[in-house]
Design an enzyme around this catalytic site. Structure first.
Site, PDB file in Angstrom:
ATOM      1  N   CYS A  73      22.695 -27.236  -0.878  1.00  0.00           N
ATOM      2  CA  CYS A  73      22.003 -28.292  -0.151  1.00  0.00           C
ATOM      3  C   CYS A  73      20.819 -28.729  -1.007  1.00  0.00           C
ATOM      4  CB  CYS A  73      21.523 -27.738   1.192  1.00  0.00           C
ATOM      5  SG  CYS A  73      20.459 -28.894   2.061  1.00  0.00           S
ATOM      6  N   CYS A 183      23.126 -35.307  -3.058  1.00  0.00           N
ATOM      7  CA  CYS A 183      23.294 -34.716  -1.731  1.00  0.00           C
ATOM      8  C   CYS A 183      24.749 -34.275  -1.704  1.00  0.00           C
ATOM      9  CB  CYS A 183      23.039 -35.754  -0.641  1.00  0.00           C
ATOM     10  SG  CYS A 183      23.607 -35.220   0.990  1.00  0.00           S
TER      11      CYS A 183
HETATM   12  N1  DGL Z   1      24.038 -32.005   2.092  1.00  0.00           N
HETATM   13  C1  DGL Z   1      22.650 -31.759   2.089  1.00  0.00           C
HETATM   14  C2  DGL Z   1      21.994 -32.109   0.773  1.00  0.00           C
HETATM   15  O1  DGL Z   1      22.601 -31.850  -0.247  1.00  0.00           O
HETATM   16  C3  DGL Z   1      21.892 -32.113   3.369  1.00  0.00           C
HETATM   17  C4  DGL Z   1      22.087 -33.470   3.907  1.00  0.00           C
HETATM   18  C5  DGL Z   1      21.437 -33.716   5.269  1.00  0.00           C
HETATM   19  O2  DGL Z   1      21.726 -32.949   6.208  1.00  0.00           O
HETATM   20  O3  DGL Z   1      20.639 -34.648   5.380  1.00  0.00           O
HETATM   21  O4  DGL Z   1      20.903 -32.586   0.713  1.00  0.00           O
END
Ligand code: DGL
Length: 278
Positions: A73, A183
């Site tokens: 994440c 993301c």
């Molecule tokens: N997939 C995550 C990232 O890489 C989090 C995205 C989210 O929940 O806003 O930042």
């Protein structure tokens, strides 16, 4: 220790784009995935909220006796990793900090970053990339709707395609050499993104990330010799939607619902003693 599981987490299905690369390289490992679907999206949360959430998830993984946790994440890597990194006796791999060196060394001049609000506001990619290549120009853009599009499988809706187009039009004005999908949910949009630019313009950091993790585990003699169980998936809400949205990167057969709030309460109760009970 070596046969202990590797924990991996994200706010939902996004981290599966990392998991898919990791399991290709390290099929003998025992994996426990946590998708915090109840708190999704992370990108609109404050730094304090993200630190609290991250701590509660790491406490959960501590109860599972993990040897390492993969922060699949970008948002928690950017906003929470620095605050928590020394509190645990297992390895923690943050995606932004781990992949930036690999990307910066390619010497691209103009690098775009699509990421969540929290990641963009932290300027974590800009800071990390410039450590290795001070002369590159970084163009960070927040795409706040993309996580919901992916979690709800709305990639093919006209409104979603227009949303992607708007961000692409803006980004392409910067004479961009590469765009980092900053993301882990965004690689799920690749079929839409490539309508507006060649696929090789985009960097999915998951591949670099998985390689770096495999290398580090090996160097530290932490690779597993025995696969004890199939990957296990936990979510904090709506396991059915998680299974359905997961398909592009990994076909999750079974996801169990657990309460992250309960974990948070346990964490708050124990944090002054520095010895979680969980
Ligand atoms: N997939 C995550 C990232 O890489 C989090 C995205 C989210 O929940 O806003 O930042």
């Amino acid at each position: 220790m070596n046969n202990c599981p590797i924990g991996i987490f994200d706010s939902g299905v996004g981290g599966l784009s990392v998991f898919a690369e990791l399991i290709k390289l390290l099929p003998e490992e025992n994996y426990i995935y946590f998708g915090d679907t109840k708190n999704c999206p992370y990108g609109n949360k404050t730094k304090e909220q993200l630190i609290d959430i991250t701590k509660s998830i790491l406490e959960f993984f501590r109860t599972k006796n993990v040897k390492a946790v993969v922060m699949a994440c970008n948002t928690t890597s950017a906003a929470a990793y620095e605050a928590i990194k020394t509190n645990y006796n297992f390895k923690i791999y943050p995606i932004v900090q781990t992949v930036s060196g690999y990307i910066a060394r390619k010497n691209y001049k103009n690098i775009g970053v699509f990421a969540t609000n929290a990641t963009v506001n932290s300027h974590a990619y800009k800071t990390e990339l410039k450590k290795y290549n001070p002369n590159c120009n970084i163009y960070e853009t927040a795409c706040p709707d993309w996580v919901d599009i992916v979690e709800n499988e709305l990639q093919n809706e006209e409104k979603s395609i227009q949303n992607v187009k708007t961000h692409m039009d803006e980004m392409l004005c910067n004479n961009i050499d590469k765009i980092i999908l900053g993301c882990t949910h965004y690689p799920y949009l690749i079929n839409v993104l490539k309508k507006f630019a060649p696929e090789d313009l985009f960097i999915n950091p998951a591949e670099y990330f998985a390689k770096a993790i495999a290398k580090d585990l090996k160097e530290n003699n932490l690779l597993s010799g025995i696969k004890k169980h199939e990957p296990m998936f936990f979510v904090s809400s709506n396991p059915g939607q998680f299974k359905s949205a997961s398909k592009l990167f990994y076909n999750v057969n079974k996801a169990e619902e657990i309460s992250v709030n309960q974990l948070l309460v346990k964490y708050v109760r124990t944090k002054f003693h520095d010895k979680p009970t969980a």
